[in-house]
Enzyme design. Structure first.
Site, PDB file in Angstrom:
ATOM      1  N   GLY B  74       0.796  -1.224   0.000  1.00  0.00           N
ATOM      2  CA  GLY B  74       0.000   0.000   0.000  1.00  0.00           C
ATOM      3  C   GLY B  74       0.829   1.274   0.000  1.00  0.00           C
ATOM      4  CB  CYS B 133      -0.241   1.444  -6.711  1.00  0.00           C
ATOM      5  SG  CYS B 133      -0.181   0.521  -5.159  1.00  0.00           S
ATOM      6  CG  ASN B 195       2.159  -2.041 -10.680  1.00  0.00           C
ATOM      7  OD1 ASN B 195       2.370  -2.909  -9.834  1.00  0.00           O
ATOM      8  ND2 ASN B 195       2.173  -0.756 -10.388  1.00  0.00           N
ATOM      9  CB  THR B 196       1.297  -6.559  -8.995  1.00  0.00           C
ATOM     10  OG1 THR B 196       0.603  -5.426  -8.471  1.00  0.00           O
ATOM     11  CG2 THR B 196       2.713  -6.569  -8.455  1.00  0.00           C
ATOM     12  N   GLY B 268      11.826  -7.653 -10.147  1.00  0.00           N
ATOM     13  CA  GLY B 268      11.099  -7.310  -8.922  1.00  0.00           C
ATOM     14  C   GLY B 268      11.142  -8.393  -7.877  1.00  0.00           C
TER      15      GLY B 268
END
Lengths: 254, 305
Positions: B74, B133, B195-196, B268
């Site tokens: 977060g 994010c 990103n994830t 990552g």
């Protein structure tokens, strides 16, 4: 910190779902009791962080409980199997901090309070405390008699050991703080080293005025990179893996 | 055969090799600098920064998965002031090449303020704008899943930044090339992806999510095929350079990502399971190039039709 290969010397069951594993290898990175190692397991993406119970020049002892697939896999490993291990991680307990308090306050009634698989790091700590001339009492809490381990090992160090069990099947019925509390509800101890489930740590915190608390957290890396295990303290955000797992009582925020 | 040339380039910045630790898996480099000379890295994408300091999400934040993990950190970070005054200058003492400053926000204004702040920092080579994010409820990915919002953020950041601006894209969209084109059309100098992936795990004993925030971002080797596919699609759809990432764990993965169209590659999750992962990949790259008869690594960028 190094990533080293250790060879399993022994892996045996010592209580219900609880195993003791002896690992042979280079232990020179371990500097304090309460530090942990992070073990790579075939077929699992993340390593398993396990506290060091005791160590010598070429041997690490760990104690773990089978709680999931990773620890289940570990319980099936055999003598001679090799493990890749990140060693040593975390800050560990500080005996110097206790000495500072002793200098300030004179004699302090000191206790090691462990709950379940929080007991192991206190064993290595007990040995180091004895070397430093401190003789703590030991209070170990478990769910029931079948879960109890290391009572004799602590007694063999010449320490007074008391057991509490939730179901009363061994020792005092209740939790560790029930053993650590005097009849007038005051603490029998001035200083505590503790490790165990968080509700236990909180109860110990509420009873004993000073000490060192080792926390458990879900981690990804174990060495301070991912912020997966962060917690708030009175001295700012800390990572349980790198800045902990041991926090001083006065900095803890619940 | 002469030693393969493994250098590459991003917006005029020469990188000695394409390997860059990805934001959020490398902090500000300190933990890794204790383990090896991090100056071997092509660059470093530092921990994502917001205007205000953030503690992030409640515990637990991590869930293991087959060949990967879900995180729900977060955007824990010390805030842009601290990053500009302390973290980036301290990093410049241990890492002597341009770094990638990763910024995030909850409004266009916040992205702009963060971009202005890092733009002035000497060792920042590229500004990576995280619009993806998955672990914050407002902002973050809310920007990255709308082409219109990506265009707005890109335009606003480009208006204040002198340094190259790369937009970091989310895979959690129907068509990532639309997002890529939106960023390119407003002047983005490059793109970082992916990103994830949004994921979730359930503790079946307790019948509740493993992660306190319920869902999180899935990363690790399991997502490599998704990342390769998206890097391939995006690099064919735009003219600006792409930094490829998602599950990269070996020199072979780096080469695959570059063949798909990446000019450089971020690593990552691999840093978290093996802190020496980037070092090993960099050391393996020349040998891997030789095996595959690659004389100059930059020649293979997007070579797959």
């Amino acid at each position: 910190m190094r990533d080293l290969i250790f060879k399993i010397k022994e892996n045996r069951k010592i209580a219900k779902d609880v195993y003791e594993m002896l690992l042979l290898g280079d232990t020179s990175d371990i500097t304090r009791p309460g530090q942990f190692i992070n073990i790579k397991l075939d077929g699992f993406y993340l390593r398993r962080p396990i506290s060091v119970c005791d160590w010598s020049e070429d041997e690490i002892k760990i104690i773990y409980k089978v709680v999931g697939e990773g620890t289940e896999y570990m319980s099936g490993l055999k003598e001679g199997d090799e493990l890749q291990v990140l060693t040593a991680l975390g800050n560990g307990y500080s005996i110097d901090e206790l000495k500072l308090s002793l200098e300030k306050n004179g004699h302090m009634r000191t206790v090691l309070a462990g709950g379940g698989v929080g007991v192991p790091p206190l064993y290595g700590l007990a040995k180091k405390l004895l070397e430093a001339g401190v003789r703590p009492d030991v209070v170990l809490g478990f769910n029931g008699a079948e879960d109890v381990f290391y009572k004799k090992e602590f007694e063999d160090l010449g320490l007074k050991v008391e057991i509490s069990t939730m179901d009363g099947s061994m020792g005092k019925k209740g939790v560790v703080t029930d053993v650590m509390r005097a009849e007038d509800n005051s603490s029998l101890y001035d200083y505590v080293f503790t490790c165990g489930p968080e509700p236990m740590l909180k109860a110990v915190y509420d009873l004993v005025p000073e000490g060192q608390f080792s926390f458990e957290a879900r981690m990804a890396c174990g060495f301070g990179a991912c912020m997966g295990c962060s917690c708030k303290t009175k001295y700012g955000n800390k990572r349980i893996c790198k800045d902990g797992p041991v926090l001083m009582r006065e900095e803890i925020i619940w | 055969m002469v030693k393969p040339d493994i250098s590459t380039e991003l917006s005029g910045i020469r990188l000695s090799n394409p390997v860059i630790p990805a934001s959020g898996t490398f902090g500000f480099g300190k933990e890794f600098a204790e383990l090896y000379d991090i100056n071997i890295l092509g660059s470093i994408s530092v921990k994502g920064t917001t205007r205000e300091p953030r503690f992030g999400n409640p515990q637990p934040r991590i869930a293991e998965c087959p060949m990967g993990l879900i995180n729900s950190v977060g955007l824990q970070n010390p805030g842009i002031d601290e990053v500009v005054k302390k973290e980036l200058p301290e990093l410049s003492e241990i890492y002597h090449k341009p770094v990638i400053a990763n910024i995030s926000g909850f409004s266009v204004d916040e992205y702009v303020e963060c971009a202005e702040a890092v733009d002035k920092v000497e060792n920042v080579g590229i500004i990576e704008v995280n619009v993806s994010c998955p672990n914050v409820h407002a902002g973050g990915m809310a920007f990255g899943t709308s082409a219109e919002n990506i265009a707005k953020v890109t335009k606003a950041v480009k208006a204040v930044a002198k340094k190259p601006v790369y937009i970091k894209l989310s895979p959690n969209v129907t068509d990532i090339t639309e997002m890529a084109k939106a960023a390119e059309s407003e002047g983005a100098d490059g793109l970082s992806l992916i990103n994830t992936l949004m994921g979730m795990r359930i503790d079946v004993m307790r019948r509740r999510p493993v992660i306190a925030n319920k869902m999180g971002g899935f990363s690790g080797p399991a997502i490599l095929p998704v990342a390769v596919r998206m890097v391939y699609q995006v690099s064919k759809a735009v003219k600006i350079p792409v930094i490829g990432m998602g599950g990269v764990s070996s020199a072979r993965d780096v080469i695959e990502m570059m063949m798909a169209g990446a000019s450089a590659v971020q690593v990552g999750a691999a840093n978290l399971t093996d802190p020496w992962a980037c070092k090993k990949i960099i050391e393996e790259l020349p040998g891997e190039c030789e095996k595959l008869h690659i004389e100059r690594l930059s020649d293979i960028i997007g070579c797959v039709e």
